[in-house]
Design a protein around this motif. Structure first.
Motif, mmCIF file in Angstrom:
data_model
loop_
_atom_site.group_PDB
_atom_site.id
_atom_site.type_symbol
_atom_site.label_atom_id
_atom_site.label_comp_id
_atom_site.label_asym_id
_atom_site.label_seq_id
_atom_site.Cartn_x
_atom_site.Cartn_y
_atom_site.Cartn_z
ATOM 1 N N ASN A 83 -5.860 -23.748 7.836
ATOM 2 C CA ASN A 83 -4.967 -23.327 6.761
ATOM 3 C C ASN A 83 -4.757 -21.819 6.787
ATOM 4 O OD1 ASN A 83 -3.610 -23.718 4.003
ATOM 5 N ND2 ASN A 83 -5.273 -22.315 3.491
ATOM 6 N N TYR A 84 -5.843 -21.083 7.020
ATOM 7 C CA TYR A 84 -5.776 -19.621 7.086
ATOM 8 C C TYR A 84 -4.961 -19.169 8.296
ATOM 9 C CZ TYR A 84 -7.541 -14.829 6.703
ATOM 10 O OH TYR A 84 -7.644 -13.472 6.566
ATOM 11 N N VAL A 85 -5.201 -19.813 9.440
ATOM 12 C CA VAL A 85 -4.493 -19.450 10.670
ATOM 13 C C VAL A 85 -3.002 -19.761 10.554
ATOM 14 C CG1 VAL A 85 -4.264 -20.000 13.132
ATOM 15 C CG2 VAL A 85 -6.527 -19.688 12.136
ATOM 16 N N LEU A 86 -2.663 -20.879 9.920
ATOM 17 C CA LEU A 86 -1.259 -21.259 9.780
ATOM 18 C C LEU A 86 -0.486 -20.272 8.913
ATOM 19 C CD1 LEU A 86 -1.630 -25.133 9.419
ATOM 20 C CD2 LEU A 86 -0.449 -23.908 11.269
ATOM 21 N N ILE A 87 -1.160 -19.663 7.931
ATOM 22 C CA ILE A 87 -0.512 -18.624 7.135
ATOM 23 C C ILE A 87 -0.099 -17.457 8.033
ATOM 24 C CG2 ILE A 87 -0.864 -16.902 5.319
ATOM 25 C CD1 ILE A 87 -2.726 -18.887 3.942
ATOM 26 N N LEU A 88 -1.033 -17.021 8.881
ATOM 27 C CA LEU A 88 -0.750 -15.926 9.805
ATOM 28 C C LEU A 88 0.352 -16.307 10.792
ATOM 29 C CD1 LEU A 88 -4.315 -14.604 10.701
ATOM 30 C CD2 LEU A 88 -2.523 -13.345 9.521
ATOM 31 N N ARG A 89 0.243 -17.518 11.335
ATOM 32 C CA ARG A 89 1.225 -17.944 12.332
ATOM 33 C C ARG A 89 2.627 -18.021 11.741
ATOM 34 N NH1 ARG A 89 4.360 -21.034 14.942
ATOM 35 N NH2 ARG A 89 4.063 -21.601 17.148
ATOM 36 N N GLY A 90 2.737 -18.583 10.544
ATOM 37 C CA GLY A 90 4.039 -18.694 9.893
ATOM 38 C C GLY A 90 4.663 -17.344 9.633
ATOM 39 N N LEU A 91 3.837 -16.398 9.255
ATOM 40 C CA LEU A 91 4.340 -15.045 9.007
ATOM 41 C C LEU A 91 4.863 -14.403 10.286
ATOM 42 C CD1 LEU A 91 4.682 -12.563 7.182
ATOM 43 C CD2 LEU A 91 2.344 -11.950 7.746
ATOM 44 N N GLU A 133 0.417 -3.037 9.871
ATOM 45 C CA GLU A 133 0.947 -2.565 8.601
ATOM 46 C C GLU A 133 2.186 -3.361 8.216
ATOM 47 O OE1 GLU A 133 1.560 1.562 9.225
ATOM 48 O OE2 GLU A 133 -0.492 2.132 8.706
ATOM 49 N N HIS A 134 3.045 -3.615 9.200
ATOM 50 C CA HIS A 134 4.255 -4.380 8.918
ATOM 51 C C HIS A 134 3.892 -5.803 8.521
ATOM 52 C CE1 HIS A 134 8.677 -4.854 9.391
ATOM 53 N NE2 HIS A 134 8.329 -6.140 9.486
ATOM 54 N N LEU A 135 2.929 -6.394 9.217
ATOM 55 C CA LEU A 135 2.489 -7.752 8.903
ATOM 56 C C LEU A 135 1.954 -7.827 7.475
ATOM 57 C CD1 LEU A 135 0.526 -10.072 11.247
ATOM 58 C CD2 LEU A 135 -0.291 -9.752 8.928
ATOM 59 N N LEU A 136 1.137 -6.857 7.079
ATOM 60 C CA LEU A 136 0.574 -6.873 5.731
ATOM 61 C C LEU A 136 1.656 -6.649 4.682
ATOM 62 C CD1 LEU A 136 -2.733 -4.883 6.336
ATOM 63 C CD2 LEU A 136 -2.448 -7.335 6.044
ATOM 64 N N ASP A 137 2.652 -5.822 4.990
ATOM 65 C CA ASP A 137 3.773 -5.641 4.075
ATOM 66 C C ASP A 137 4.525 -6.949 3.873
ATOM 67 O OD1 ASP A 137 3.215 -2.994 3.707
ATOM 68 O OD2 ASP A 137 4.650 -2.267 5.207
ATOM 69 N N GLN A 138 4.694 -7.693 4.960
ATOM 70 C CA GLN A 138 5.364 -8.987 4.859
ATOM 71 C C GLN A 138 4.536 -9.958 4.010
ATOM 72 O OE1 GLN A 138 8.395 -10.172 6.320
ATOM 73 N NE2 GLN A 138 8.750 -7.975 6.475
ATOM 74 N N LEU A 139 3.235 -9.902 4.146
ATOM 75 C CA LEU A 139 2.365 -10.760 3.339
ATOM 76 C C LEU A 139 2.540 -10.455 1.861
ATOM 77 C CD1 LEU A 139 -0.985 -10.860 5.326
ATOM 78 C CD2 LEU A 139 0.367 -12.824 4.619
ATOM 79 N N LYS A 140 2.554 -9.176 1.514
ATOM 80 C CA LYS A 140 2.714 -8.793 0.114
ATOM 81 C C LYS A 140 4.069 -9.243 -0.414
ATOM 82 C CE LYS A 140 -0.326 -4.766 0.486
ATOM 83 N NZ LYS A 140 -0.389 -3.282 0.488
ATOM 84 N N ALA A 141 5.101 -9.120 0.421
ATOM 85 C CA ALA A 141 6.441 -9.538 0.021
ATOM 86 C C ALA A 141 6.492 -11.034 -0.254
ATOM 87 C CB ALA A 141 7.460 -9.175 1.100
ATOM 88 N N LYS A 142 5.688 -11.804 0.459
ATOM 89 C CA LYS A 142 5.647 -13.255 0.271
ATOM 90 C C LYS A 142 4.677 -13.659 -0.847
ATOM 91 C CE LYS A 142 6.829 -15.047 4.833
ATOM 92 N NZ LYS A 142 7.574 -16.221 4.377
ATOM 93 N N GLY A 143 4.030 -12.699 -1.460
ATOM 94 C CA GLY A 143 3.093 -13.027 -2.517
ATOM 95 C C GLY A 143 1.755 -13.514 -2.011
ATOM 96 N N LEU A 144 1.457 -13.261 -0.747
ATOM 97 C CA LEU A 144 0.189 -13.696 -0.172
ATOM 98 C C LEU A 144 -0.738 -12.494 -0.028
ATOM 99 C CD1 LEU A 144 1.542 -15.956 2.709
ATOM 100 C CD2 LEU A 144 0.569 -16.731 0.566
ATOM 101 N N ASP A 145 -1.951 -12.672 -0.465
ATOM 102 C CA ASP A 145 -2.967 -11.638 -0.301
ATOM 103 C C ASP A 145 -3.967 -12.154 0.721
ATOM 104 O OD1 ASP A 145 -5.151 -9.912 -0.487
ATOM 105 O OD2 ASP A 145 -4.674 -9.418 -2.556
ATOM 106 N N LEU A 146 -3.822 -11.672 1.948
ATOM 107 C CA LEU A 146 -4.623 -12.194 3.051
ATOM 108 C C LEU A 146 -6.114 -12.042 2.800
ATOM 109 C CD1 LEU A 146 -4.163 -13.519 5.799
ATOM 110 C CD2 LEU A 146 -4.309 -11.265 6.840
ATOM 111 N N PHE A 147 -6.505 -10.921 2.231
ATOM 112 C CA PHE A 147 -7.925 -10.668 2.003
ATOM 113 C C PHE A 147 -8.488 -11.611 0.945
ATOM 114 C CE2 PHE A 147 -11.339 -8.176 -0.177
ATOM 115 C CZ PHE A 147 -12.253 -8.238 0.850
ATOM 116 N N VAL A 148 -7.749 -11.794 -0.158
ATOM 117 C CA VAL A 148 -8.226 -12.683 -1.219
ATOM 118 C C VAL A 148 -8.272 -14.127 -0.734
ATOM 119 C CG1 VAL A 148 -7.740 -13.590 -3.524
ATOM 120 C CG2 VAL A 148 -7.450 -11.158 -3.063
ATOM 121 N N ILE A 149 -7.289 -14.536 0.082
ATOM 122 C CA ILE A 149 -7.304 -15.882 0.647
ATOM 123 C C ILE A 149 -8.535 -16.060 1.531
ATOM 124 C CG2 ILE A 149 -6.117 -17.459 2.228
ATOM 125 C CD1 ILE A 149 -3.488 -16.366 1.182
ATOM 126 N N PHE A 150 -8.915 -15.002 2.249
ATOM 127 C CA PHE A 150 -10.127 -15.039 3.068
ATOM 128 C C PHE A 150 -11.357 -15.259 2.187
ATOM 129 C CE2 PHE A 150 -13.732 -12.702 4.931
ATOM 130 C CZ PHE A 150 -13.859 -13.378 6.143
#
Length: 399
Positions: free
Chosen positions: A206-214, A277-294
């Motif tokens: 589930n965690y990996v698929l979030i990264l892959r989709g982004l 940095e760009h990847l993390l910006d995209q995560l924030k734009a999608k409402g996903l907090d990668l660290f909290v999901i971890f």
């Protein structure tokens, strides 16, 4: 009025239904039923699109006007990816004068747009389904914190010589009765691993698929500032696909941790900082907090671990004198005590230190399954009183 969305999907659904006859299907009550169904649709659509694109590329290849592009056309046709085929067809059609474009060429461009929209809609449907499942899992975990904290402090239930002696006296047992039986720590670790490996793999996937989709979204959007990083992004996606394909839970987990250490920002990783940095910006734009999901993922894993841990603890009274059983029982009690008061740093320290001592013991004794306890120990290091404060804040934000 007709529902055009249903009319749009019906032909594809019908072809998908025909294609899966005789194949194994997910049960209707399966958690990933929608995702499996949508993946089958996407696979079918991609196969059909590849046939159509290759057929048209072959037509262009036999056209004398495109003789200078024979090498590119052959390369695109040999590729298993749709994007190179689409890009070359559009490039060749766009190079023609508009006056030379007939209805057939216009239909080609229109159908290319259709394939692009179909691909986006299928991906959007998969993301929505995955997000719903993710929200359900987070909601279940967040409900754990809605229980009122105990107002009365109960005495520790940890096992020691005094409590063992009192318990055995009540049961009319003696220490000699336990001499012939002892809990096998290696066997306990193996049984625990067998019980949590499937759920653990699901959490990681589930965690990996979030990264892959982004990463796939970034590729498909063709961001100008990442044009030079296209091959790098494709390489990252291939690495994630490799991780998803790993069947062994421990190997998968080690691979993911290694991937995150290489590609997430740190003082030691500078070469990929712009991409990260760009990847993390995209995560924030999608409402996903990668660290909290971890953090949620670690907590969810520990919940599975200790649910099965308690089930595997022997209930035979004579084993109260067994050192291994006592140590495992104590760890279970320390975890349950900490969950009742997740803001207590001393309770977390007691639990995490007990796990660390158990892992150290398995290493010192050369236990075959010491890596199982190492894995649990590492997960516990990411779930502390500060961590739970962040998780609780996220729960309030989400629900």
């Amino acid at each position: 009025m007709y529902n055009w969305s249903l009319l749009f999907w019906f032909p594809l659904l019908w072809f998908a239904a025909r294609s899966v006859v005789g194949e194994s299907l997910s049960r209707l009550n399966a958690k990933d039923y929608q995702l499996d169904f949508l993946r089958a649709l996407a696979d079918l659509a991609e196969q059909r699109a590849e046939l159509s694109l290759n057929d048209y590329l072959q037509q262009l290849e036999s056209d004398a006007r495109y003789g200078n592009y024979s090498g590119q056309l052959a390369s695109a046709r040999a590729s298993h990816k749709l994007q190179p085929k689409v890009l070359l067809i559009k490039q060749l059609l766009d190079a023609q004068n508009h006056s030379q474009l007939d209805l057939k060429h216009t239909c080609v461009l229109r159908n290319l747009l259709f394939l692009s929209r179909l691909n986006q809609q299928l991906r959007s449907a998969r993301e929505s389904s995955a997000q719903e499942i993710r929200q359900l899992r987070l909601h279940r975990l967040c409900q754990q914190f809605e229980r009122p904290r105990p107002t009365v402090q109960h005495s520790d239930r940890l096992i020691n010589d005094h409590t063992v002696g009192a318990a055995l006296q009540q049961l009319n047992l003696t220490r000699s009765l336990s001499n012939g039986s002892s809990l096998n720590l290696n066997e306990f670790g193996q049984q625990l691993y067998e019980r949590v490996k499937l759920s653990g793999s699901e959490i990681i996937d589930n965690y990996v698929l979030i990264l892959r989709g982004l990463l796939q979204d970034i590729l498909d959007a063709e961001h100008a500032d990442l044009a030079e990083n296209t091959s790098q992004l494709e390489g990252l996606i291939q690495q994630l696909d490799t991780l998803l394909a790993i069947s062994d839970f421990f190997e998968k987990r080690q691979g993911v941790y290694s991937f995150l250490e290489r590609h997430l920002p740190s003082d030691h990783v500078k070469a990929e900082l712009l991409l990260t940095e760009h990847l993390l910006d995209q995560l924030k734009a999608k409402g996903l907090d990668l660290f909290v999901i971890f953090l949620f993922s670690n907590f969810e894993f520990l919940e599975h671990v200790h649910d099965h841990w308690s089930q595997l603890l022997p209930q035979t009274p004579s084993l109260l004198y067994d050192e291994t059983h006592r140590q495992l029982y104590d760890i279970q009690q320390l975890y349950e005590n900490f969950k009742l008061d997740t803001e207590s740093f001393p309770k977390y320290e007691a639990y995490s230190q007990a796990l660390r001592r158990l892992h150290e013991r398995t290493v010192e004794q050369g236990q075959q399954n010491h890596h199982v306890f190492e894995m649990i120990n590492n997960a516990a290091q990411n779930v502390g009183s500060v961590t739970f404060t962040m998780i609780k804040a996220k729960c309030k934000e989400l629900f």
